[in-house]
Scaffold this motif. Structure first.
Motif, PDB file in Angstrom:
ATOM      1  N   VAL A 385      -6.352   8.652   4.713  1.00 56.57           N
ATOM      2  CA  VAL A 385      -7.438   9.097   3.842  1.00 56.57           C
ATOM      3  C   VAL A 385      -8.141   7.866   3.279  1.00 56.57           C
ATOM      4  N   ASP A 386      -9.311   8.078   2.729  1.00 59.58           N
ATOM      5  CA  ASP A 386     -10.085   6.974   2.148  1.00 59.58           C
ATOM      6  C   ASP A 386      -9.581   6.711   0.725  1.00 59.58           C
ATOM      7  N   LYS A 387      -8.588   5.835   0.612  1.00 57.77           N
ATOM      8  CA  LYS A 387      -7.946   5.617  -0.679  1.00 57.77           C
ATOM      9  C   LYS A 387      -8.885   4.962  -1.703  1.00 57.77           C
ATOM     10  N   SER A 388     -10.002   4.402  -1.245  1.00 57.37           N
ATOM     11  CA  SER A 388     -10.927   3.737  -2.169  1.00 57.37           C
ATOM     12  C   SER A 388     -11.662   4.743  -3.064  1.00 57.37           C
ATOM     13  N   ARG A 389     -11.629   6.044  -2.697  1.00 59.27           N
ATOM     14  CA  ARG A 389     -12.388   7.042  -3.458  1.00 59.27           C
ATOM     15  C   ARG A 389     -11.513   7.878  -4.388  1.00 59.27           C
ATOM     16  N   VAL A 390     -10.273   7.441  -4.617  1.00 54.13           N
ATOM     17  CA  VAL A 390      -9.374   8.211  -5.475  1.00 54.13           C
ATOM     18  C   VAL A 390      -9.975   8.429  -6.860  1.00 54.13           C
ATOM     19  N   LYS A 391     -10.606   7.405  -7.420  1.00 53.93           N
ATOM     20  CA  LYS A 391     -11.105   7.487  -8.792  1.00 53.93           C
ATOM     21  C   LYS A 391     -12.529   8.039  -8.893  1.00 53.93           C
ATOM     22  N   THR A 392     -13.197   8.209  -7.765  1.00 55.06           N
ATOM     23  CA  THR A 392     -14.610   8.618  -7.814  1.00 55.06           C
ATOM     24  C   THR A 392     -14.860  10.022  -7.282  1.00 55.06           C
ATOM     25  N   SER A 393     -13.862  10.627  -6.638  1.00 52.82           N
ATOM     26  CA  SER A 393     -14.069  11.950  -6.041  1.00 52.82           C
ATOM     27  C   SER A 393     -14.056  13.029  -7.120  1.00 52.82           C
ATOM     28  N   ALA A 394     -15.166  13.751  -7.257  1.00 57.19           N
ATOM     29  CA  ALA A 394     -15.254  14.844  -8.225  1.00 57.19           C
ATOM     30  C   ALA A 394     -14.321  15.990  -7.846  1.00 57.19           C
ATOM     31  N   GLU A 395     -14.222  16.270  -6.542  1.00 59.39           N
ATOM     32  CA  GLU A 395     -13.341  17.347  -6.069  1.00 59.39           C
ATOM     33  C   GLU A 395     -11.895  17.053  -6.449  1.00 59.39           C
ATOM     34  N   LEU A 414       0.187  11.703 -11.418  1.00 57.13           N
ATOM     35  CA  LEU A 414      -0.350  10.371 -11.168  1.00 57.13           C
ATOM     36  C   LEU A 414      -0.754  10.271  -9.704  1.00 57.13           C
ATOM     37  N   LEU A 415      -2.017   9.919  -9.455  1.00 59.34           N
ATOM     38  CA  LEU A 415      -2.518   9.649  -8.108  1.00 59.34           C
ATOM     39  C   LEU A 415      -2.840   8.174  -8.018  1.00 59.34           C
ATOM     40  N   ARG A 416      -2.325   7.536  -6.968  1.00 61.99           N
ATOM     41  CA  ARG A 416      -2.502   6.078  -6.877  1.00 61.99           C
ATOM     42  C   ARG A 416      -2.687   5.645  -5.427  1.00 61.99           C
ATOM     43  N   PRO A 417      -3.765   4.903  -5.141  1.00 60.46           N
ATOM     44  CA  PRO A 417      -3.885   4.310  -3.796  1.00 60.46           C
ATOM     45  C   PRO A 417      -2.862   3.208  -3.636  1.00 60.46           C
ATOM     46  N   SER A 418      -2.179   3.189  -2.512  1.00 60.42           N
ATOM     47  CA  SER A 418      -1.196   2.144  -2.260  1.00 60.42           C
ATOM     48  C   SER A 418      -1.885   0.789  -2.174  1.00 60.42           C
ATOM     49  N   GLY A 419      -1.246  -0.224  -2.725  1.00 61.29           N
ATOM     50  CA  GLY A 419      -1.802  -1.569  -2.629  1.00 61.29           C
ATOM     51  C   GLY A 419      -1.408  -2.281  -1.363  1.00 61.29           C
ATOM     52  N   THR A 420      -0.456  -1.717  -0.601  1.00 57.16           N
ATOM     53  CA  THR A 420       0.039  -2.416   0.579  1.00 57.16           C
ATOM     54  C   THR A 420      -0.052  -1.597   1.860  1.00 57.16           C
ATOM     55  N   GLU A 421      -0.367  -0.280   1.751  1.00 55.20           N
ATOM     56  CA  GLU A 421      -0.409   0.577   2.923  1.00 55.20           C
ATOM     57  C   GLU A 421      -1.636   1.499   2.831  1.00 55.20           C
ATOM     58  N   LEU A 423      -2.648   4.540   2.385  1.00 55.43           N
ATOM     59  CA  LEU A 423      -2.304   5.891   1.953  1.00 55.43           C
ATOM     60  C   LEU A 423      -2.489   6.041   0.447  1.00 55.43           C
ATOM     61  N   VAL A 424      -2.454   7.304   0.001  1.00 57.33           N
ATOM     62  CA  VAL A 424      -2.530   7.630  -1.418  1.00 57.33           C
ATOM     63  C   VAL A 424      -1.203   8.259  -1.832  1.00 57.33           C
ATOM     64  N   ALA A 446      -5.155  18.656  -1.718  1.00 57.36           N
ATOM     65  CA  ALA A 446      -6.470  18.327  -2.306  1.00 57.36           C
ATOM     66  C   ALA A 446      -6.904  16.927  -1.927  1.00 57.36           C
ATOM     67  N   VAL A 447      -5.948  15.995  -1.883  1.00 56.02           N
ATOM     68  CA  VAL A 447      -6.265  14.624  -1.475  1.00 56.02           C
ATOM     69  C   VAL A 447      -6.767  14.598  -0.029  1.00 56.02           C
ATOM     70  N   LYS A 448      -6.083  15.327   0.844  1.00 55.54           N
ATOM     71  CA  LYS A 448      -6.510  15.382   2.251  1.00 55.54           C
ATOM     72  C   LYS A 448      -7.907  15.985   2.362  1.00 55.54           C
ATOM     73  N   SER A 449      -8.163  17.031   1.599  1.00 50.28           N
ATOM     74  CA  SER A 449      -9.463  17.705   1.666  1.00 50.28           C
ATOM     75  C   SER A 449     -10.571  16.823   1.116  1.00 50.28           C
ATOM     76  N   ALA A 450     -10.305  16.163  -0.014  1.00 44.84           N
ATOM     77  CA  ALA A 450     -11.357  15.392  -0.677  1.00 44.84           C
ATOM     78  C   ALA A 450     -11.579  14.024  -0.053  1.00 44.84           C
ATOM     79  N   LEU A 451     -10.513  13.429   0.491  1.00 44.23           N
ATOM     80  CA  LEU A 451     -10.612  12.031   0.952  1.00 44.23           C
ATOM     81  C   LEU A 451     -10.416  11.869   2.439  1.00 44.23           C
ATOM     82  N   GLY A 452     -10.106  12.962   3.139  1.00 44.80           N
ATOM     83  CA  GLY A 452      -9.823  12.883   4.569  1.00 44.80           C
ATOM     84  C   GLY A 452     -11.069  12.642   5.414  1.00 44.80           C
TER      85      GLY A 452
END
Length: 452
Positions: A385-395, A414-421, A423-424, A446-452
């Motif tokens: 998934v696009d982990k860069s959009r964790v904090k910006t996705s309204a969905e 807690l939702l967190r983008p991995s710093g080394t891999e 994934l979220v 929801a993460v898969k739907s919003a960021l996939g």
């Protein structure tokens, strides 16, 4: 170019993402940036370079050494040693920088590069950003000054690193470990010889598993990410407890005598009480991350200790500790920093100090770890998934708000983008495990739907 440095250095698939050219270029850039920052002012610079046993570490070490020497830095190769050993030696030898080649708990095909500043501390974000900028300038053709003749760096092996580091570990222990039987799972990693030697010298009877690295088997079904073998070995050998490290041994997890896991939060709790008793827990404060179990926070409050929480990553724990002079911090994953004795997470030191507490009190690890009760916690890793959009996705924000309403005051999300891999991470805590699983599963979808 996306940011190369994550929460723990530069990491990727060796010879695909992390190439010899990249390793060499980053090393040259690091030398130039540190020189510009005045680190090398007035003297010929020296660097210590170590690695874990991964096969790819052999060619990556050669590239790093070549890059540093070509930039006029004298290099001491310390060989296969844990990350905290390289950090310690960087300070103990008065080196201007240290470099560790490891992908820590990642699978064997990955590798990584970590830089340490003088004293053995991780580089500040602004220095990492500057290294990336200079690397990109060099990569695209900008010339850089190359020393010649006697100006090039010299390369030598430093074979005393193993003994110097083990002696340091033994010297800082508060008491011996005589009478304890301990199983050590070394993950076929960098501490495969260091950790058993240190525990044995401290007086423990040692059973070692996962201690035969061949360059290809690091973290393979063993170590801190796979505790099954350790649990079985503790029961089979009737040991008091077991200790598990990851590939570069900056982590420590444990298993008690009944085969039950003791995680980083519980280890922190045990060490916090021991250090308070010894008068070394400055400010009666422990530093941990937002990933720590809510049960840890409640235990610290009950014991009258303060808890400071940071973003995920032991570097952020360390920054908070250094800013306020705190002595103990760490992560649920087993990164524990005892700042009086180490500049980074040190799995062997953590295991030794945990064992010392068991030996000193005569209490079992299970009894000591009972100072806190872990609330049910579910962690789901959502890949691709696009982990860069964790904090910006309204969905995604809407889904999180709904989950928090469902949990109320009895849990958290807690939702967190991995710093080394790529994934979220979705983490949910609740008073009831089934509720935690249900909410975590819904959020993962929801993460898969919003960021996939």
């Amino acid at each position: 170019m996306g940011r190369l440095f994550g929460t723990d250095g530069v990491r990727g698939v060796a010879n695909a993402d992390l190439t010899a050219e990249l390793a060499l270029g980053l090393s040259v850039a690091a030398a130039h940036v540190l020189a510009e920052a005045g680190t090398f002012a007035g003297h010929r610079p020296t660097a210590g370079v170590g690695r874990d046993p991964r096969a790819s570490g052999e060619f990556l070490e050669a590239a790093v050494v070549a890059g540093l020497a070509s930039a006029g830095v004298d290099v001491l190769r310390v060989g296969v040693l844990p990350t905290p050993a390289v950090a310690y030696l960087t300070g103990a030898l008065g080196a201007d920088l240290g470099v560790m080649l490891s992908a820590s708990h990642n699978a064997m095909p990955d590798n990584g590069i970590k830089f340490f500043a003088r004293g053995g501390h991780k580089l500040a974000d602004e220095l990492e950003d500057r290294i990336e900028t200079v690397y990109e300038q060099h990569r695209t053709g900008a010339p850089w000054e190359r020393p010649t003749g006697a100006g090039v760096g010299r390369v030598s092996d430093y074979d005393e690193g193993f003994e110097k580091y083990v002696a340091h570990l033994i010297a800082v222990l508060p008491n011996r470990l005589d009478g304890l039987k301990v199983v050590l799972d070394e993950a076929h990693g960098a501490a495969s010889h260091v950790s058993p030697e240190a525990f044995a010298r401290a007086g423990a009877e040692v059973v070692t598993i996962g201690g035969e690295p061949d360059g290809l088997n690091i973290n393979d079904g063993c170590g801190s990410t796979h505790l099954g073998l350790l649990k079985a070995a503790v029961l089979e050998h009737g040991a008091d407890f077991g200790i598990a490290h990851d590939g570069d041994a900056d982590r420590c997890l444990a298993v008690d005598g009944a085969g039950e896991e003791v995680d980083g939060d519980q280890i922190l709790a045990v060490l916090a009480l021991a250090m308070r008793e010894a008068g070394t827990l400055r400010g009666d404060t422990v530093v941990a991350t937002v990933m720590s179990n809510l049960g840890f926070k409640l235990a610290m409050e009950r014991e009258g200790l303060q808890l400071v929480q940071t973003a995920v990553g032991d570097r952020y724990v360390l920054e908070a500790m250094k800013a306020e002079g705190y002595a103990l911090g760490g992560e649920q994953s087993g990164h524990v920093i005892v700042l009086d004795h180490a500049t980074t997470g040190d799995g062997t030191l953590t295991g030794l100090m945990l064992a010392a507490r068991v030996a000193a009190t005569g209490r079992s690890l299970a009894e000591l770890a009972g100072v806190m009760r872990r609330l049910p916690q579910v962690l789901i890793n959502v890949p691709d998934v696009d982990k860069s959009r964790v904090k910006t996705s309204a969905e995604l924000a809407t889904a999180v708000a709904e989950a928090e309403r469902e949990l109320g005051a009895t849990g958290r999300v807690l939702l967190r983008p991995s710093g080394t891999e790529p994934l979220v991470r979705v983490m949910v805590e609740a008073a009831d495990i089934e509720q935690a699983r249900s909410v975590a599963g819904s959020l993962a979808d929801a993460v898969k739907s919003a960021l996939g």
